[in-house]
Scaffold this motif. Sequence first.
Motif, PDB file in Angstrom:
ATOM      1  N   ALA B 136      43.382  23.129  28.698  1.00  0.00           N
ATOM      2  CA  ALA B 136      44.004  23.877  29.920  1.00  0.00           C
ATOM      3  C   ALA B 136      43.044  24.775  30.007  1.00  0.00           C
ATOM      4  O   ALA B 136      42.940  25.559  29.538  1.00  0.00           O
ATOM      5  N   LEU B 137      41.762  24.657  31.199  1.00  0.00           N
ATOM      6  CA  LEU B 137      41.329  26.475  32.029  1.00  0.00           C
ATOM      7  C   LEU B 137      42.440  26.969  32.740  1.00  0.00           C
ATOM      8  O   LEU B 137      42.023  26.740  33.644  1.00  0.00           O
ATOM      9  N   LEU B 138      42.419  27.779  32.516  1.00  0.00           N
ATOM     10  CA  LEU B 138      43.651  29.001  33.205  1.00  0.00           C
ATOM     11  C   LEU B 138      42.498  30.718  33.295  1.00  0.00           C
ATOM     12  O   LEU B 138      42.987  30.844  34.774  1.00  0.00           O
ATOM     13  N   ASP B 139      41.557  30.862  32.626  1.00  0.00           N
ATOM     14  CA  ASP B 139      40.906  31.870  33.579  1.00  0.00           C
ATOM     15  C   ASP B 139      39.200  31.358  34.718  1.00  0.00           C
ATOM     16  O   ASP B 139      38.613  30.396  33.821  1.00  0.00           O
ATOM     17  N   VAL B 140      39.640  31.949  35.351  1.00  0.00           N
ATOM     18  CA  VAL B 140      38.405  31.942  36.418  1.00  0.00           C
ATOM     19  C   VAL B 140      36.977  32.118  35.710  1.00  0.00           C
ATOM     20  O   VAL B 140      36.244  31.284  36.133  1.00  0.00           O
ATOM     21  N   CYS B 141      37.482  32.823  35.208  1.00  0.00           N
ATOM     22  CA  CYS B 141      35.571  33.275  34.552  1.00  0.00           C
ATOM     23  C   CYS B 141      35.209  32.923  33.598  1.00  0.00           C
ATOM     24  O   CYS B 141      34.014  32.033  33.432  1.00  0.00           O
ATOM     25  N   GLU B 142      36.286  31.837  32.726  1.00  0.00           N
ATOM     26  CA  GLU B 142      35.920  30.829  31.399  1.00  0.00           C
ATOM     27  C   GLU B 142      35.453  29.692  32.763  1.00  0.00           C
ATOM     28  O   GLU B 142      34.381  28.691  31.562  1.00  0.00           O
ATOM     29  N   ALA B 143      35.649  29.359  33.908  1.00  0.00           N
ATOM     30  CA  ALA B 143      35.598  28.200  34.013  1.00  0.00           C
ATOM     31  C   ALA B 143      34.725  28.156  34.907  1.00  0.00           C
ATOM     32  O   ALA B 143      34.172  27.325  35.313  1.00  0.00           O
ATOM     33  N   GLY B 147      28.499  25.296  31.002  1.00  0.00           N
ATOM     34  CA  GLY B 147      29.333  24.810  29.567  1.00  0.00           C
ATOM     35  C   GLY B 147      30.453  24.559  29.467  1.00  0.00           C
ATOM     36  O   GLY B 147      30.999  23.766  28.726  1.00  0.00           O
ATOM     37  N   ALA B 148      31.440  25.481  30.717  1.00  0.00           N
ATOM     38  CA  ALA B 148      32.661  25.105  30.778  1.00  0.00           C
ATOM     39  C   ALA B 148      32.883  23.580  31.401  1.00  0.00           C
ATOM     40  O   ALA B 148      32.085  22.851  32.153  1.00  0.00           O
ATOM     41  N   PRO B 149      34.155  22.701  30.447  1.00  0.00           N
ATOM     42  CA  PRO B 149      34.732  21.417  30.357  1.00  0.00           C
ATOM     43  C   PRO B 149      35.060  21.082  31.946  1.00  0.00           C
ATOM     44  O   PRO B 149      35.616  22.179  32.830  1.00  0.00           O
ATOM     45  N   LEU B 150      34.646  20.280  32.798  1.00  0.00           N
ATOM     46  CA  LEU B 150      34.915  20.379  34.052  1.00  0.00           C
ATOM     47  C   LEU B 150      35.944  19.592  34.605  1.00  0.00           C
ATOM     48  O   LEU B 150      36.877  18.418  34.048  1.00  0.00           O
ATOM     49  N   ILE B 151      36.458  20.560  35.387  1.00  0.00           N
ATOM     50  CA  ILE B 151      38.015  19.767  36.145  1.00  0.00           C
ATOM     51  C   ILE B 151      37.874  18.869  37.341  1.00  0.00           C
ATOM     52  O   ILE B 151      38.553  18.187  37.311  1.00  0.00           O
ATOM     53  N   HIS B 152      36.538  19.153  37.930  1.00  0.00           N
ATOM     54  CA  HIS B 152      36.425  17.705  38.341  1.00  0.00           C
ATOM     55  C   HIS B 152      34.946  17.105  38.236  1.00  0.00           C
ATOM     56  O   HIS B 152      33.964  17.645  39.101  1.00  0.00           O
ATOM     57  N   GLN B 305      41.700  36.096  42.157  1.00  0.00           N
ATOM     58  CA  GLN B 305      40.160  36.895  42.891  1.00  0.00           C
ATOM     59  C   GLN B 305      39.704  37.649  41.450  1.00  0.00           C
ATOM     60  O   GLN B 305      40.771  38.593  40.930  1.00  0.00           O
ATOM     61  N   PHE B 306      38.352  37.257  41.440  1.00  0.00           N
ATOM     62  CA  PHE B 306      37.938  37.843  40.099  1.00  0.00           C
ATOM     63  C   PHE B 306      36.455  38.563  41.138  1.00  0.00           C
ATOM     64  O   PHE B 306      35.903  38.221  41.263  1.00  0.00           O
ATOM     65  N   ALA B 307      36.279  40.197  41.041  1.00  0.00           N
ATOM     66  CA  ALA B 307      35.562  40.590  42.307  1.00  0.00           C
ATOM     67  C   ALA B 307      34.622  41.470  40.846  1.00  0.00           C
ATOM     68  O   ALA B 307      35.260  42.325  39.926  1.00  0.00           O
ATOM     69  N   GLU B 325      29.540  39.677  43.482  1.00  0.00           N
ATOM     70  CA  GLU B 325      29.684  38.279  42.897  1.00  0.00           C
ATOM     71  C   GLU B 325      31.172  38.360  42.910  1.00  0.00           C
ATOM     72  O   GLU B 325      32.187  39.308  42.328  1.00  0.00           O
ATOM     73  N   ILE B 326      31.708  37.321  43.700  1.00  0.00           N
ATOM     74  CA  ILE B 326      33.339  37.033  43.614  1.00  0.00           C
ATOM     75  C   ILE B 326      33.637  36.109  43.239  1.00  0.00           C
ATOM     76  O   ILE B 326      33.041  34.783  44.060  1.00  0.00           O
ATOM     77  N   LEU B 327      34.865  35.865  42.225  1.00  0.00           N
ATOM     78  CA  LEU B 327      34.854  34.101  41.530  1.00  0.00           C
ATOM     79  C   LEU B 327      36.467  34.647  42.086  1.00  0.00           C
ATOM     80  O   LEU B 327      37.371  34.524  41.859  1.00  0.00           O
ATOM     81  N   TRP B 328      36.030  33.034  43.238  1.00  0.00           N
ATOM     82  CA  TRP B 328      38.349  32.827  43.610  1.00  0.00           C
ATOM     83  C   TRP B 328      38.643  31.690  42.698  1.00  0.00           C
ATOM     84  O   TRP B 328      38.298  30.824  42.228  1.00  0.00           O
TER      85      TRP B 328
END
Lengths: 292, 813
Positions: B136-143, B147-152, B305-307, B325-328
């Motif tokens: 499971a990818l739970l961290d938005v920065c890792e996702a 090279g992160a595993p693809l959820i979709h 959110q990570f900003a 830079e925002i990661l939603w």
Amino acid sequence: MPGFLQPTTLEEAFALLDGKGETRFLAGGTDLLVLLRLGAISCDNVMDVKRIPELSTLRLTDETLEIGAAWTCNQILAAPEVGSEYAPLRQASAALANSLLRNRATLVGNICNASPGGDMLPACLVLEGSVVAASSRGERTIALKDFFTGVKKNVLKPDEIVLRTVFPRTQGRGTYLKKKRIHGHDLAQVSVAGFYADDGHLRLALGAVAITPLLLDFGVIPAAELPARRTEIIEAVAAAAKPITDVRASREYRLAMGRLFTERIIDGLIDGSLGLAEDRPCTTPAREAVTA
Amino acid sequence: MTTATTATLANKEHRYIGKPVKRHDGFEKVTGQAQYAGDIKLSGMLYAKMKTSPHAHARILSIDASRARALPGVRSVITGEHGTAKVGIYMQDKSVIATDYVRYAGEVVAAVAADTLRIAEQAIELIEVEYEPLPALLDVCEAAAEGAPLIHPDLGSYAHSEGVFFPEPGTNIANHTRIRRGNMEAGFAEADIILENTFSQKQVFHVPLETHVTIVQWALDDQIKIWCSGQSPFSVRDLFAIGFEIDRNKIEVNIPFVGGGFGGKAGIHLEPLVGLLSRAAGGRPVKLVPTREEECATLPCRQGQFARIKTGCKKDGTIVAEAVEILWDAGAYADYGVNIGRASSTSACGPYYIPNVCIDAKTVYTNKLFGTAYRGFGHPECFFAIERQRDLMARELGMDPTDFRLKNMLYPGLTTVTGELVTENTGRPDKCLKSAARMIDLHTPYTEAEKAEMRLSGKYRAKAACVLQKAPAMPTWSASSALVQMNEDGSVRISVSGVDYGQGTYTVLQQIVAERLNLPIEKVNINRSVNTTLSPYDWQTVASRMTVICGMAVADAADDLKRQTLEIAAIALRASVHEIALGEGYVYVMQNPHLRVGFDKLAIGYVYENGNAIGGPLIGRGRAIAQGLSNLDPETGQGKAAIDWTYGAHAVELEVDTNTGDIEVLQFANCLDVGQVMNEQLLRGQTVGGILQGIGCALSEAVNYNDQGKMITNNFTDYKIPTFKDMPGEIKLDVVQTPQLDGPYGARGAGEHPLISVTAVIANALANATGAQFHDLPLSATRVHAKLEELREGQVNEIAEGMENFEPTACTA
């Protein structure tokens, strides 16, 4: 779906308990119904005990204060028999959940639920409470200090019905301090009850710092010796606490607040501020009850 | 409201606008007579239950529902092999029911409709699902990392609004919105100070009192009736029709009273799932009432959110460049979520003029509950980051934070980050900020005696002030329509498809019509429920757009009714239209006012003494559409992003108990530039509610998971929202009224705005009180205490200094 039993006498209740599978007792139901609905527990029957007359009495005798198992927290707050000498009990009653739930939630239900963070438990422990349990085999009295055996576990036999909680008549000063996440209703992150009897007997009890509520009985400490023994008492409490980190609070926070509340209680006893204005009106708890 | 401006709210020119007209639905709600979707029982109705995934990420190997199907009383069971349609609004990435994979714990893998809820619950237990758990990818920065595993993995094939959203197939980025202005290199080269910070916020819940209750009857001839607790009757119809390729005119959506939404009931939710259950049950109506735990774990929340913000400033406090830079953290699906990143980007630097700007907002898939619209639509999160950054920069500059803000504020004549010219009519964040600061005496320092008391008690007080802004986020073609029809007795009834789910919209619409037609408010009724067959079109009840757009449609309809009324009255009075006027419930000849005809004589047709009749029922119709919006340039984000900007400011005084970490909000001031106040009571209700919801986000609310991605805050035991006891000691409200010239009577939206920046102003005041600089939320006592312990150990005097170092200068602007 469990069956629903509603006996009106103890004899009827005992008969209904005989060989009918696992029965859970419903007093206020504020824990039981939530757990049943969640599927966290299951049972064959739910027995509403509120119609049994023996459970609906509250008596103040020369020796004891007896509170029937059907008494709710708000009824306790409204009862003139529960005087200012039982301040920890009154304050815990007022700190439990919110007024809507206190209209249902009972003292005995809170005790039997045996949650380590149950609000009534530290208060009852420092007031030397015990419960009277009955079964078809007769009655027995169990001191609360011997009652709790683990998270949501107690010494009751499956067929035992708790009739009442009993406290010795006492004189002294005490309080119940609860730390929670919001000003509104919440479980205790940590709680500390203290009672200093006029004969010098000091008891402290902590909630939500171990698998059961913890009672620390310091025996008789004359008032004049309290300042000198302050550090020793606080360190004893801190050493006894073995909290965990969970979604409600970190282990470190529980330890720190357990220590802080203990300090406040001891310092309140030393400087005399604790116990001076304990005869609160029977209303919704004041805001300061949250962290006071 | 407690300030001098109150007198100006009661505009003498108006009979109802700005007046404290009582809520139209107050009586029904208080007495319990109001009927919600949960109250509805239909003949032959079945009860549904969902089976959800215990895994945050897994492949579904098999589902065996045979024992459930065999259980007496079970009328339909659906699993992924039936529900492969993707139904959505902006990014069609979500199947009605999980097919091959589950992407969050709580995702629906099967559903049952049965004669009773009990049977449905039993049937759910009999369904056996075999999973192959996946990481499971739970961290938005890792996702978001390369090279992160693809959820979709199929992201590239998902239908979406082309030219509006920009997915990046082969990554977990469902949308990447860019805004570019100026030259970043040159901008940062001009800077004397460059400050870079990161900020993060977890997901939070909407917590409507009523969950997403849904009833659907999908009849054998594909006539579909839906009753649901929703914000978007026509969007439900539209998206249902698109998803299942069914004509719009076969679908009827009913919205009765709604017990709260906060954005979480915008778009479409359980309607397709319940629809499939009904169809599979031979067309019997099926009702699904999510439990609170299901509402938490299965229905969407607010995104995390990570900003990362990098700001360049000159020594004099001029901001010369800013990179955001925002990661939603979209969670498992980004259907509605992509628009949050897109829309809030236009506000990501706040109401400031910055010549060189670079904003990148990426909406990123993770294996958590998916996010959706939430009051403020991304702005509360963006403003936590940006308004924290402003205070941190002011500290670096040694400048008063209010002065720093006012120096860089977006004044008339400047342009927004998307290139929109700010005019005298746009609104005044500077005035709001000054008012909010004034209300709490922001610049009055504490006395030495007060400071001594703070040190003694360990309870440190401090103040802070912030600004906020938001424009409605919606497609460029977002529209409303309205009918105002006259009843036989001369009273009128309004029909709209905006939903009043507690915010008071219907009362404001009544006020507009009563004002327009010069009728007593009691003579103006409005639909209590919405029905897409009977009610005129409206896009969605979101974005604080009801008062503005639906309000203009209603005003237009009232004008149309007035025109028709005068037309027939002119004939009846043997006068020209220009010679007659509206009285209260009648039309009269201006020169000879005793010559009059009542509305009741005109409403359904005027009848002469001999029985001849003319006219016919009077029906006013009106419409309004977002004016002048454009899609933003894909590379630069330039364009017209907003129909109206509502600006505002908060100021707070709080007390931090450094012994316990508890934060007590002593006083909270808010000032919004709402244009014309339509209804002071309702505005106050929205404002106080928004502030309290914001305090929840600041102090106690956060969705938490264990390390396997299972939610551990799926109930009110451990997801703590504030109660009445958590209200600030005092709330002070003010308004600035810069008229919005194309809004009804000069009004603009205000429903979402009070929540924005509440977290920032509290975190800033906490920093001022203690020196504890938080870059994340919530500011729970546990976390504040831990941070203060760190400070105590590392920088012994920081706590006292935090407050003492804060020596505000006088507000100069």
